[in-house]
Design a protein around this motif. Structure first.
Motif, PDB file in Angstrom:
ATOM      1  N   ARG A 120       0.848  -1.193   0.000  1.00 27.85           N
ATOM      2  CA  ARG A 120       0.000   0.000   0.000  1.00 27.85           C
ATOM      3  C   ARG A 120       0.884   1.243   0.000  1.00 27.85           C
ATOM      4  O   ARG A 120       0.593   2.213  -0.700  1.00 27.85           O
ATOM      5  N   TYR A 121       1.954   1.152   0.765  1.00 33.56           N
ATOM      6  CA  TYR A 121       2.915   2.257   0.794  1.00 33.56           C
ATOM      7  C   TYR A 121       4.278   1.692   0.421  1.00 33.56           C
ATOM      8  O   TYR A 121       4.964   1.121   1.283  1.00 33.56           O
ATOM      9  N   PRO A 122       4.629   1.803  -0.855  1.00 35.87           N
ATOM     10  CA  PRO A 122       5.871   1.166  -1.324  1.00 35.87           C
ATOM     11  C   PRO A 122       7.097   1.660  -0.548  1.00 35.87           C
ATOM     12  O   PRO A 122       7.206   2.844  -0.221  1.00 35.87           O
ATOM     13  N   LYS A 123       7.971   0.716  -0.286  1.00 37.01           N
ATOM     14  CA  LYS A 123       9.212   1.041   0.429  1.00 37.01           C
ATOM     15  C   LYS A 123      10.173   1.786  -0.484  1.00 37.01           C
ATOM     16  O   LYS A 123      10.914   2.675  -0.041  1.00 37.01           O
ATOM     17  N   PHE A 124      10.118   1.423  -1.747  1.00 38.16           N
ATOM     18  CA  PHE A 124      10.968   2.070  -2.735  1.00 38.16           C
ATOM     19  C   PHE A 124      10.072   2.609  -3.839  1.00 38.16           C
ATOM     20  O   PHE A 124       9.153   1.898  -4.302  1.00 38.16           O
ATOM     21  N   PRO A 125      10.294   3.854  -4.284  1.00 38.88           N
ATOM     22  CA  PRO A 125       9.463   4.420  -5.349  1.00 38.88           C
ATOM     23  C   PRO A 125       9.501   3.546  -6.606  1.00 38.88           C
ATOM     24  O   PRO A 125      10.564   3.091  -7.030  1.00 38.88           O
ATOM     25  N   GLY A 126       8.357   3.267  -7.123  1.00 36.03           N
ATOM     26  CA  GLY A 126       8.254   2.501  -8.347  1.00 36.03           C
ATOM     27  C   GLY A 126       8.357   1.001  -8.180  1.00 36.03           C
ATOM     28  O   GLY A 126       8.269   0.259  -9.167  1.00 36.03           O
ATOM     29  N   THR A 134      13.294 -21.084   2.385  1.00 37.54           N
ATOM     30  CA  THR A 134      13.615 -19.777   1.776  1.00 37.54           C
ATOM     31  C   THR A 134      12.454 -18.812   1.984  1.00 37.54           C
ATOM     32  O   THR A 134      11.300 -19.213   2.146  1.00 37.54           O
ATOM     33  N   VAL A 135      12.775 -17.519   1.943  1.00 38.19           N
ATOM     34  CA  VAL A 135      11.769 -16.460   2.042  1.00 38.19           C
ATOM     35  C   VAL A 135      11.970 -15.536   0.845  1.00 38.19           C
ATOM     36  O   VAL A 135      13.061 -14.972   0.661  1.00 38.19           O
ATOM     37  N   TYR A 136      10.932 -15.414   0.039  1.00 35.84           N
ATOM     38  CA  TYR A 136      10.988 -14.511  -1.106  1.00 35.84           C
ATOM     39  C   TYR A 136      10.357 -13.167  -0.729  1.00 35.84           C
ATOM     40  O   TYR A 136       9.378 -13.122   0.019  1.00 35.84           O
ATOM     41  N   TYR A 137      10.913 -12.106  -1.311  1.00 35.93           N
ATOM     42  CA  TYR A 137      10.361 -10.772  -1.100  1.00 35.93           C
ATOM     43  C   TYR A 137       9.314 -10.551  -2.179  1.00 35.93           C
ATOM     44  O   TYR A 137       9.584  -9.975  -3.239  1.00 35.93           O
ATOM     45  N   TYR A 138       8.098 -11.038  -1.896  1.00 37.44           N
ATOM     46  CA  TYR A 138       7.022 -10.897  -2.879  1.00 37.44           C
ATOM     47  C   TYR A 138       6.732  -9.423  -3.098  1.00 37.44           C
ATOM     48  O   TYR A 138       6.466  -8.987  -4.220  1.00 37.44           O
ATOM     49  N   THR A 139       6.741  -8.661  -1.999  1.00 38.98           N
ATOM     50  CA  THR A 139       6.812  -7.197  -2.031  1.00 38.98           C
ATOM     51  C   THR A 139       7.834  -6.821  -0.986  1.00 38.98           C
ATOM     52  O   THR A 139       8.082  -7.602  -0.042  1.00 38.98           O
ATOM     53  N   PRO A 140       8.451  -5.673  -1.082  1.00 39.06           N
ATOM     54  CA  PRO A 140       9.486  -5.316  -0.095  1.00 39.06           C
ATOM     55  C   PRO A 140       8.992  -5.346   1.347  1.00 39.06           C
ATOM     56  O   PRO A 140       9.639  -5.912   2.221  1.00 39.06           O
TER      57      PRO A 140
END
Length: 488
Positions: free
Chosen positions: A95-101, A144-150
């Protein structure tokens, strides 16, 4: 005969040793099998329990991910059909991206056939369940843990790294698995105190990032020996019971064989003695009869020879009567029994032996209370008992025999003691004198004539009358026979 018995006992001993050896070997093999199975099962069960406990923790992380996906303030889920096939494609983004884009994953669901341009609550729930149960859980199982979103990746990584094995849950799972394998024994997980517990399982890694990181779990048990004893105690007791039965049967059989051998020897002595006893009067009768047949004697000499024949015939009759008396017992029947007064019966026995007392210049005294002492039994058998004991004292009397007979009543029993000053009976033979055919050894020749049946008859009759007889020393010399009978 003796050699045959020896070999029979040797063969029986080998059989018993073989049975005991097989039983012990079987128990040893059973112990080894039980210990091996125990060790294998507890290690396999711990591996299974750890896997199940890890599955529980994986599911907890999956449920957390589902909760985060459902949180609209944290994750935004959208869908559209902007693709070549116009199928519904789902998009997951912070909802609030950690990194722009930065963007999250986009994917379709094969089983989802509806074509949606906007997300619906139902479609969103399908997407959350599919993403958590299929994608996230599969990745977690791989460690393993994937970063599906940051941001979703950050949260999942923290929860993943904090997850530790829950020993209380693992204990419950492990215990159920052990019970399913019929292993009922106490254990502890990752304990440092191993006092009284000496068996450890192989360590199992319960960390999500195995094998690169380790969180080892192991169980501590009592020794397999203790478990074996608890599990197989009834089998072990049955085995030792069987061994005990074998030993008892062997001992009883060996004792019976030796007794039979001993009895056969006593019978041989009896036959040898009886042969001599029978030959003497028979020879006299034969010689006298031939003399009467060959020569013409005057009436006086003929009468003298006839008296000799009569005397020897009477001697043979008495001899056979004594042998028959030794085997003539009431055989358990009490129909002809009646009250018997003991003092009168003993006086009769003394009277019957009066001539022999006079011949041997023996002195006999009888001490008895004033009141009558009555027992229930057969008078003839009891009279023979008293006569045999008195006769035994006369046979083995030293010069000037003194025989004292005393009667005493105590606690519904009467004791009759025959104490003499004869040669006595050695201690080692005092219990054997009541055996059939036994005579106290006196070398190869018995100066005192007898058949070894008198005291055996005494013992049998008294046992039929619920009584007993024992023999001891009469200090300073002689023997003392003690008879006990129940009073009427």
């Amino acid at each position: 005969m003796k050699k045959h018995i020896h070999w029979i006992l040797v063969l029986m001993s080998l059989c018993v040793i073989g049975i005991i050896g097989l039983q012990l070997f079987w128990n040893y093999q059973n112990y080894r099998s039980t210990a091996y199975t125990f060790e294998r099962d507890i290690n396999e069960s711990l591996n299974t329990a750890v896997e199940l406990e890890m599955d529980q923790r994986h599911q907890q992380l999956v449920d957390q991910v589902k909760g985060w996906l459902a949180d609209t303030s944290f994750i935004r889920i959208t869908c559209d059909t902007k693709n070549r096939d116009s199928n519904t494609v789902f998009h997951i983004n912070d909802r609030y991206p950690k990194f722009p884009g930065s963007k999250g994953p986009s994917f379709g669901i094969t089983d989802f056939k509806a074509k949606l341009k906007h997300i619906t609550p139902e479609a969103k729930q399908i997407l959350i369940d599919h993403f958590g149960d299929r994608i996230v859980k599969s990745d977690l199982k791989k460690g393993t843990v994937y970063y599906y979103t940051p941001r979703l990746g950050d949260r999942l990584t923290k929860a993943f790294d904090k997850s530790r094995v829950r020993l209380h849950s693992l204990d419950s799972i492990y215990r159920k698995i052990l019970l399913s394998k019929a292993i009922r024994t106490s254990f502890s997980l990752n304990t440092r105190d191993t006092s009284g517990r000496v068996f450890l399982t192989q360590p199992v890694n319960a960390d999500f990032r195995r094998p690169y990181q380790k969180e080892l779990v192991r169980a501590t048990f009592e020794s397999p020996d203790s478990y074996f004893l608890k599990t197989m105690k009834w089998v072990i007791l049955s085995t030792f019971g069987l061994i005990a039965v074998c030993l008892i049967c062997f001992g009883y059989t060996a004792r019976t064989l030796l007794s039979q051998h001993k009895l056969a020897g006593l019978k041989d002595d009896f036959i040898n003695n009886m042969t001599h006893e029978l030959n003497t009067p028979l020879s006299s009768i034969k010689i006298t009869a031939e003399a009467l047949k060959t020569f013409d004697y005057e009436p006086g000499r003929q009468q003298e020879y006839l008296d000799i024949i009569g005397y020897q015939t009477e001697k043979l009759t008495n001899l056979t009567a004594r042998i028959l008396d030794a085997n003539r017992l009431v055989a358990g029947s009490t129909q002809n029994w009646q009250p018997v007064e003991l003092r009168g019966l003993i006086d009769k026995a003394i009277g019957d032996m009066a001539i022999r007392f006079a011949d041997q210049q023996a002195t006999i005294t009888c001490e008895a209370p004033q009141e009558a002492l009555l027992v229930f039994g057969e008078a003839i058998s009891l009279l023979t008992v008293f006569t045999n004991i008195i006769d035994n004292a006369l046979k083995y009397a030293s010069p000037n025999l003194r025989l004292t007979i005393s009667l005493m009543a105590t606690n519904r029993w009467v004791e009759i003691r025959f104490a003499d000053n004869g040669v006595g009976i050695p201690t080692e033979y005092r219990t054997r004198v009541f055996d059939p055919f036994f005579r106290v050894p006196q070398g190869n020749v018995h100066d005192v004539k007898g058949h070894g049946l008198g005291l055996s008859y005494v013992n049998k009759v008294l046992r039929q009358h619920r009584g007993s007889v024992t023999v001891g020393a009469n200090e300073p010399t002689g023997s003392q026979f003690t008879i006990k009978l129940p009073l009427l």
